[in-house]
Design a protein around this motif. Structure first.
Motif, PDB file in Angstrom:
ATOM      1  N   ARG A  93      -2.249   5.036   4.817  1.00  0.00           N
ATOM      2  CA  ARG A  93      -2.693   4.950   3.419  1.00  0.00           C
ATOM      3  C   ARG A  93      -1.546   5.297   2.471  1.00  0.00           C
ATOM      4  O   ARG A  93      -1.304   4.604   1.482  1.00  0.00           O
ATOM      5  N   LYS A  94      -0.812   6.342   2.797  1.00  0.00           N
ATOM      6  CA  LYS A  94       0.313   6.746   1.945  1.00  0.00           C
ATOM      7  C   LYS A  94       1.408   5.683   1.936  1.00  0.00           C
ATOM      8  O   LYS A  94       1.979   5.385   0.886  1.00  0.00           O
ATOM      9  N   ARG A  95       1.692   5.108   3.097  1.00  0.00           N
ATOM     10  CA  ARG A  95       2.737   4.074   3.175  1.00  0.00           C
ATOM     11  C   ARG A  95       2.359   2.845   2.359  1.00  0.00           C
ATOM     12  O   ARG A  95       3.193   2.224   1.707  1.00  0.00           O
ATOM     13  N   LEU A  96       1.068   2.471   2.385  1.00  0.00           N
ATOM     14  CA  LEU A  96       0.607   1.324   1.602  1.00  0.00           C
ATOM     15  C   LEU A  96       0.479   1.660   0.113  1.00  0.00           C
ATOM     16  O   LEU A  96       0.305   0.767  -0.706  1.00  0.00           O
ATOM     17  N   ASP A  97       0.548   2.952  -0.222  1.00  0.00           N
ATOM     18  CA  ASP A  97       0.397   3.428  -1.598  1.00  0.00           C
ATOM     19  C   ASP A  97      -0.923   2.948  -2.192  1.00  0.00           C
ATOM     20  O   ASP A  97      -0.967   2.319  -3.246  1.00  0.00           O
ATOM     21  N   VAL A  98      -2.003   3.260  -1.470  1.00  0.00           N
ATOM     22  CA  VAL A  98      -3.357   2.910  -1.909  1.00  0.00           C
ATOM     23  C   VAL A  98      -4.222   4.169  -1.873  1.00  0.00           C
ATOM     24  O   VAL A  98      -3.897   5.140  -1.201  1.00  0.00           O
ATOM     25  N   ARG A  99      -5.327   4.137  -2.609  1.00  0.00           N
ATOM     26  CA  ARG A  99      -6.234   5.293  -2.632  1.00  0.00           C
ATOM     27  C   ARG A  99      -7.015   5.425  -1.338  1.00  0.00           C
ATOM     28  O   ARG A  99      -7.273   6.522  -0.871  1.00  0.00           O
ATOM     29  N   LYS A 100      -7.432   4.287  -0.797  1.00  0.00           N
ATOM     30  CA  LYS A 100      -8.246   4.283   0.404  1.00  0.00           C
ATOM     31  C   LYS A 100      -7.818   3.101   1.267  1.00  0.00           C
ATOM     32  O   LYS A 100      -7.557   2.013   0.749  1.00  0.00           O
ATOM     33  N   SER A 101      -7.731   3.322   2.552  1.00  0.00           N
ATOM     34  CA  SER A 101      -7.405   2.218   3.462  1.00  0.00           C
ATOM     35  C   SER A 101      -8.411   2.205   4.603  1.00  0.00           C
ATOM     36  O   SER A 101      -9.034   3.215   4.911  1.00  0.00           O
ATOM     37  N   SER A 102      -8.565   1.039   5.194  1.00  0.00           N
ATOM     38  CA  SER A 102      -9.485   0.891   6.317  1.00  0.00           C
ATOM     39  C   SER A 102      -9.054  -0.317   7.134  1.00  0.00           C
ATOM     40  O   SER A 102      -8.196  -1.104   6.712  1.00  0.00           O
ATOM     41  N   PHE A 103      -9.656  -0.451   8.311  1.00  0.00           N
ATOM     42  CA  PHE A 103      -9.366  -1.628   9.119  1.00  0.00           C
ATOM     43  C   PHE A 103      -9.847  -2.853   8.350  1.00  0.00           C
ATOM     44  O   PHE A 103     -10.931  -2.844   7.765  1.00  0.00           O
ATOM     45  N   ALA A 104      -9.030  -3.890   8.325  1.00  0.00           N
ATOM     46  CA  ALA A 104      -9.421  -5.131   7.658  1.00  0.00           C
ATOM     47  C   ALA A 104     -10.624  -5.727   8.387  1.00  0.00           C
ATOM     48  O   ALA A 104     -10.702  -5.654   9.616  1.00  0.00           O
ATOM     49  N   PRO A 105     -11.569  -6.316   7.659  1.00  0.00           N
ATOM     50  CA  PRO A 105     -12.705  -6.960   8.322  1.00  0.00           C
ATOM     51  C   PRO A 105     -12.214  -8.035   9.295  1.00  0.00           C
ATOM     52  O   PRO A 105     -11.211  -8.712   9.038  1.00  0.00           O
ATOM     53  N   MET A 106     -12.927  -8.186  10.410  1.00  0.00           N
ATOM     54  CA  MET A 106     -12.514  -9.104  11.470  1.00  0.00           C
ATOM     55  C   MET A 106     -12.262 -10.516  10.945  1.00  0.00           C
ATOM     56  O   MET A 106     -11.209 -11.087  11.220  1.00  0.00           O
ATOM     57  N   ALA A 107     -13.194 -11.076  10.204  1.00  0.00           N
ATOM     58  CA  ALA A 107     -13.033 -12.453   9.726  1.00  0.00           C
ATOM     59  C   ALA A 107     -11.802 -12.595   8.842  1.00  0.00           C
ATOM     60  O   ALA A 107     -11.076 -13.587   8.912  1.00  0.00           O
ATOM     61  N   GLU A 108     -11.547 -11.601   8.020  1.00  0.00           N
ATOM     62  CA  GLU A 108     -10.382 -11.602   7.130  1.00  0.00           C
ATOM     63  C   GLU A 108      -9.085 -11.528   7.934  1.00  0.00           C
ATOM     64  O   GLU A 108      -8.131 -12.271   7.681  1.00  0.00           O
TER      65      GLU A 108
END
Length: 176
Positions: A93-108
């Motif tokens: 999350r810190k490396r992406l510089d985002v507030r919240k990160s999660s696994f990308a949805p499978m279809a995406e």
């Protein structure tokens, strides 16, 4: 009963790879990238390792992580050993510089990578995505990873993964 993997040079067996992966392998021109056909029903890490006699700490998973910042979605491919978990809400999350990160949805993840779920690999990903390689993966002489499809696996060195364009070596795993 264990089955034997028949490793072959990936550059001469691109029919076993997803399109973007085959292109990346040809561009690498590295003789140390090998591919082996597997039962696609055994592509998931635990089942694969058990059937083919590969230790979990010799297998690395590629997870696609997404996070938003200012309405923009940022993606990263994260390579961790199968015995560990990616620190999605800490280091990544810190490396992406985002507030919240999660696994990308499978279809995406499937649509954006052009690869099959369960076979996603850092070779052949969109050029603007960072490839975050856990230091435990980078230090391996050989790890087994996805090939972009469920019917085969690649064997590569951790150094090759760490040297990919856009790759960064970080301590991004926690114990499983």
């Amino acid at each position: 009963m264990e089955e034997t993997l028949h490793w072959q040079p990936a550059a001469t067996h691109t029919e076993l790879l997803a399109g973007p992966v085959a292109e990346a392998v040809r561009a690498l021109a590295d003789d140390d990238v090998h591919v082996a056909a597997i039962d696609p029903g055994l592509a998931d890490t635990a089942a694969f390792c058990e059937k083919y006699g590969v230790a979990l700490d010799e297998s690395a998973n590629c997870v696609i992580v997404a996070g938003k910042r200012g309405g923009e979605v940022r993606y990263a491919a994260c390579m961790v050993l199968a015995t560990m978990r990616a620190d999605v809400n800490g280091v990544i999350r810190k490396r992406l510089d985002v507030r919240k990160s999660s696994f990308a949805p499978m279809a995406e993840a499937v649509e954006l990578t052009g690869m099959e779920y369960g076979g996603i690999t850092p070779l052949g990903l969109p050029a603007d995505w960072p490839i975050l390689v856990d230091s435990n993966v980078a230090s391996h002489n050989r790890v087994v990873i996805g090939s972009g499809v469920r019917r085969s696996k690649l064997a590569v060195s951790g150094a090759l993964l760490a040297g990919l364009k856009g790759a960064e070596v970080l301590d991004l795993a926690t114990g499983a």
